[in-house]
Design a protein around this motif. Structure first.
Motif, mmCIF file in Angstrom:
data_model
loop_
_atom_site.group_PDB
_atom_site.id
_atom_site.type_symbol
_atom_site.label_atom_id
_atom_site.label_comp_id
_atom_site.label_asym_id
_atom_site.label_seq_id
_atom_site.Cartn_x
_atom_site.Cartn_y
_atom_site.Cartn_z
ATOM 1 N N HIS A 117 -14.015 -10.258 -5.689
ATOM 2 C CA HIS A 117 -14.653 -10.151 -7.000
ATOM 3 C C HIS A 117 -13.718 -10.787 -8.024
ATOM 4 N N HIS B 172 -8.368 -6.361 5.546
ATOM 5 C CA HIS B 172 -8.482 -5.729 6.855
ATOM 6 C C HIS B 172 -7.473 -6.398 7.779
ATOM 7 N N THR C 189 -6.889 -1.056 6.509
ATOM 8 C CA THR C 189 -7.775 -1.639 5.508
ATOM 9 C C THR C 189 -7.363 -1.112 4.143
ATOM 10 N N ARG D 84 -7.613 -2.112 -0.484
ATOM 11 C CA ARG D 84 -8.089 -2.950 -1.584
ATOM 12 C C ARG D 84 -6.892 -3.522 -2.315
ATOM 13 N N SER E 280 0.809 -1.221 0.000
ATOM 14 C CA SER E 280 0.000 0.000 0.000
ATOM 15 C C SER E 280 0.839 1.266 0.000
ATOM 16 N N MET F 177 -10.148 -9.147 -7.295
ATOM 17 C CA MET F 177 -10.022 -7.931 -6.499
ATOM 18 C C MET F 177 -10.652 -8.228 -5.148
ATOM 19 N N PHE F 178 -10.201 -7.526 -4.116
ATOM 20 C CA PHE F 178 -10.686 -7.816 -2.771
ATOM 21 C C PHE F 178 -10.439 -6.628 -1.851
ATOM 22 N N GLU F 179 -11.053 -6.689 -0.683
ATOM 23 C CA GLU F 179 -10.737 -5.774 0.402
ATOM 24 C C GLU F 179 -9.936 -6.553 1.428
ATOM 25 N N ARG G 33 -8.097 1.964 0.631
ATOM 26 C CA ARG G 33 -9.537 1.826 0.385
ATOM 27 C C ARG G 33 -10.085 3.229 0.258
ATOM 28 N N THR H 227 -5.547 -6.304 -5.730
ATOM 29 C CA THR H 227 -5.767 -7.116 -6.918
ATOM 30 C C THR H 227 -4.679 -8.179 -6.943
ATOM 31 N N ASP I 168 -15.017 -9.440 0.426
ATOM 32 C CA ASP I 168 -15.602 -8.864 -0.796
ATOM 33 C C ASP I 168 -14.791 -9.196 -2.046
#
Length: 122
Positions: free
Chosen positions: A68, A84, A97, A99, A35, A80-82, A121, A101, A66
């Motif tokens: 996808h 935490h 937190t 997001r 990040s 893709m995801f979140e 995020r 890929t 989440d």
């Protein structure tokens, strides 16, 4: 193992804070961008970065949510995801937190992470 099972296994492996649990899921030529924008190219560099985080964040709990799925075939997948996380740094509770890929490759009967990009995020 399916690509969906890989995600659960990866999440569990990260939760152990033990590189030996994570290593079998990472491709030798993988690239991971944290990040903060730092690039870790190759399994050795990724190991160093992950082990640094494992030492720094005590009792880390990591969760993927989440999900996808962007792409899935018999030999590759992307999602893709979140994410935490919570833990303790120098006795102080911390959390974050964001997001991400992830790109996976299926080779020799196993899914492995070949690329991951983590970000804020927004």
């Amino acid at each position: 193992m399916s690509a969906q099972t890989f995600v659960k296994d990866y999440e569990a492996a990260l939760g152990t804070q033990d590189w030996a649990a994570v290593a079998p899921l990472i491709d030798d030529d993988a690239r991971v961008i944290f990040s903060d924008g730092t690039l870790h190219a190759g399994k050795d560099a990724i190991r160093s970065a992950y082990e640094r985080n494992f030492r720094r964040i005590e009792g880390e709990q990591y969760r993927i949510a989440d999900i996808h799925w962007l792409h899935q075939t018999a030999t590759s997948a992307a999602y893709m995801f979140e994410f935490h996380w919570t833990g303790t740094v120098n006795g102080t509770p911390v959390s974050g937190t964001g997001r991400g890929t992830t790109i996976l490759r299926h080779h020799n009967g196993q899914w492995r992470l070949v690329g991951e990009h983590l970000g804020p995020r927004v």
